[in-house]
Design an enzyme around this catalytic site. Sequence first.
Site, short mmCIF file in Angstrom:
data_model
loop_
_atom_site.label_atom_id
_atom_site.label_comp_id
_atom_site.label_asym_id
_atom_site.label_seq_id
_atom_site.Cartn_x
_atom_site.Cartn_y
_atom_site.Cartn_z
N CYS A 1 -4.40 -10.17 8.73
CA CYS A 1 -3.50 -11.30 8.96
C CYS A 1 -2.34 -11.17 8.00
CB CYS A 1 -4.25 -12.61 8.74
SG CYS A 1 -3.18 -14.06 8.81
N HIS B 1 8.94 -7.73 2.89
CA HIS B 1 7.66 -7.04 2.72
C HIS B 1 6.80 -7.16 3.98
CE1 HIS B 1 3.78 -6.37 0.26
NE2 HIS B 1 4.41 -5.22 0.41
N TRP C 1 -6.91 -10.08 2.34
CA TRP C 1 -5.78 -11.00 2.29
C TRP C 1 -5.94 -12.05 3.39
CZ3 TRP C 1 -0.78 -12.37 0.60
CH2 TRP C 1 -0.35 -11.76 -0.58
N GLU D 1 8.81 -14.59 1.65
CA GLU D 1 10.24 -14.80 1.40
C GLU D 1 11.06 -13.53 1.59
OE1 GLU D 1 9.63 -18.27 -2.04
OE2 GLU D 1 10.47 -16.30 -2.53
N ARG E 1 -5.03 -18.84 15.94
CA ARG E 1 -5.44 -17.61 16.64
C ARG E 1 -6.69 -16.97 16.04
NH1 ARG E 1 -0.37 -18.92 16.99
NH2 ARG E 1 0.91 -18.33 18.82
N SER F 1 -3.78 -5.70 4.65
CA SER F 1 -3.60 -5.09 5.97
C SER F 1 -3.00 -3.70 5.88
CB SER F 1 -2.71 -5.99 6.83
OG SER F 1 -3.40 -7.17 7.18
N PHE F 2 -2.20 -3.45 4.84
CA PHE F 2 -1.62 -2.11 4.71
C PHE F 2 -2.71 -1.05 4.53
CE2 PHE F 2 2.14 0.39 4.35
CZ PHE F 2 1.79 1.47 3.54
N GLU F 3 -3.86 -1.44 3.97
CA GLU F 3 -4.98 -0.51 3.73
C GLU F 3 -5.90 -0.36 4.95
OE1 GLU F 3 -4.07 -2.89 1.25
OE2 GLU F 3 -2.94 -1.21 0.41
N1 LIG Z 1 1.30 -10.39 2.12
C1 LIG Z 1 0.21 -9.87 2.78
C2 LIG Z 1 -0.40 -8.68 2.40
N2 LIG Z 1 0.08 -7.97 1.34
C3 LIG Z 1 -0.65 -6.87 0.72
C4 LIG Z 1 -0.52 -5.55 1.49
O1 LIG Z 1 -1.28 -5.55 2.68
C5 LIG Z 1 -1.03 -4.39 0.63
O2 LIG Z 1 -2.37 -4.64 0.25
C6 LIG Z 1 -0.18 -4.22 -0.62
O3 LIG Z 1 1.18 -4.04 -0.25
C7 LIG Z 1 -0.65 -3.00 -1.44
O4 LIG Z 1 -0.63 -1.84 -0.67
N3 LIG Z 1 -1.45 -8.19 3.08
C8 LIG Z 1 -1.96 -8.88 4.16
O5 LIG Z 1 -2.93 -8.43 4.78
N4 LIG Z 1 -1.38 -10.06 4.54
C9 LIG Z 1 -0.31 -10.58 3.89
O6 LIG Z 1 0.19 -11.67 4.28
C1 LIG Z 2 3.84 -10.90 3.62
C2 LIG Z 2 3.65 -10.50 2.23
O1 LIG Z 2 3.89 -9.37 1.85
C3 LIG Z 2 3.30 -11.52 1.19
O2 LIG Z 2 2.91 -10.84 0.03
C4 LIG Z 2 4.51 -12.41 0.92
O3 LIG Z 2 5.41 -11.70 0.16
P1 LIG Z 2 6.87 -12.22 -0.27
O4 LIG Z 2 6.90 -13.73 -0.31
O5 LIG Z 2 7.10 -11.59 -1.61
O6 LIG Z 2 7.81 -11.71 0.82
#
Ligand SMILES: Nc1c(NC[C@H](O)[C@H](O)[C@H](O)CO)[nH]c(=O)[nH]c1=O
Ligand SMILES: CC(=O)[C@@H](O)COP(=O)(O)O
Length: 164
Positions: free
Chosen positions: A87, A95, A29, A92, A134, A63-65
């Site tokens: 990152c 999450h 991501w 919005e 950064r 990043s969650f993984e």
């Molecule tokens: N929105 C962002 C994400 N979203 C995806 C999550 O990290 C994860 O892959 C998903 O929830 C499935 O488990 N990931 C980022 O690294 N950065 C973001 O801004």
């Molecule tokens: C930061 C995130 O999770 C990215 O997927 C944006 O999600 P959302 O706009 O649905 O909050």
Amino acid sequence: MATKDLSAYDMEKVPSAENMKFGIVVSEWNYEVTGALARGAVDTLKKHGAKDEHIVVKHVPGSFELTLGGQLFAENTDVDAILLLGCVIQGETRHFDFICQGVAQGATHLNMKFNLPVIFGVLTTDNQQQALDRAGGKHGNKGDEAAITAIKMVALQQGLENGE
Ligand SMILES: Nc1c(NC[C@H](O)[C@H](O)[C@H](O)CO)[nH]c(=O)[nH]c1=O
Ligand SMILES: CC(=O)[C@@H](O)COP(=O)(O)O
């Protein structure tokens, strides 16, 4: 509020990484940012003596993984430290909060579970420009910072384990 230059450090206070092994987990991501973090981390590790063959880079979707990626390194390799590079950019909804909390708590858990330096190299920003600033921009590179942190923690651990 002043923002620290993430790439500024005293070269003399960084131990040699010549005999250290590193695993790097990189989130796909925002790869324009995370790829730059990874390049900065690898370049910094090598600048301080790490060998190419002692730096292993793997990618995960988001990043969650990163936490599971780090755990897989800890369980299946003999690395001395793991860098988690990601990152997360505010969207919005809330999450963002859950991802950031999950990976921060996950990284902390891995440090304790495996008694191994697991470095939290995750940008958590309001917008993409803050992230770019950064990842090799005006505020340096968090990948550099993560690499230096990894080297110092490995040296600390090895020193204490050897009674120094
Ligand atoms: N929105 C962002 C994400 N979203 C995806 C999550 O990290 C994860 O892959 C998903 O929830 C499935 O488990 N990931 C980022 O690294 N950065 C973001 O801004
Ligand atoms: C930061 C995130 O999770 C990215 O997927 C944006 O999600 P959302 O706009 O649905 O909050």
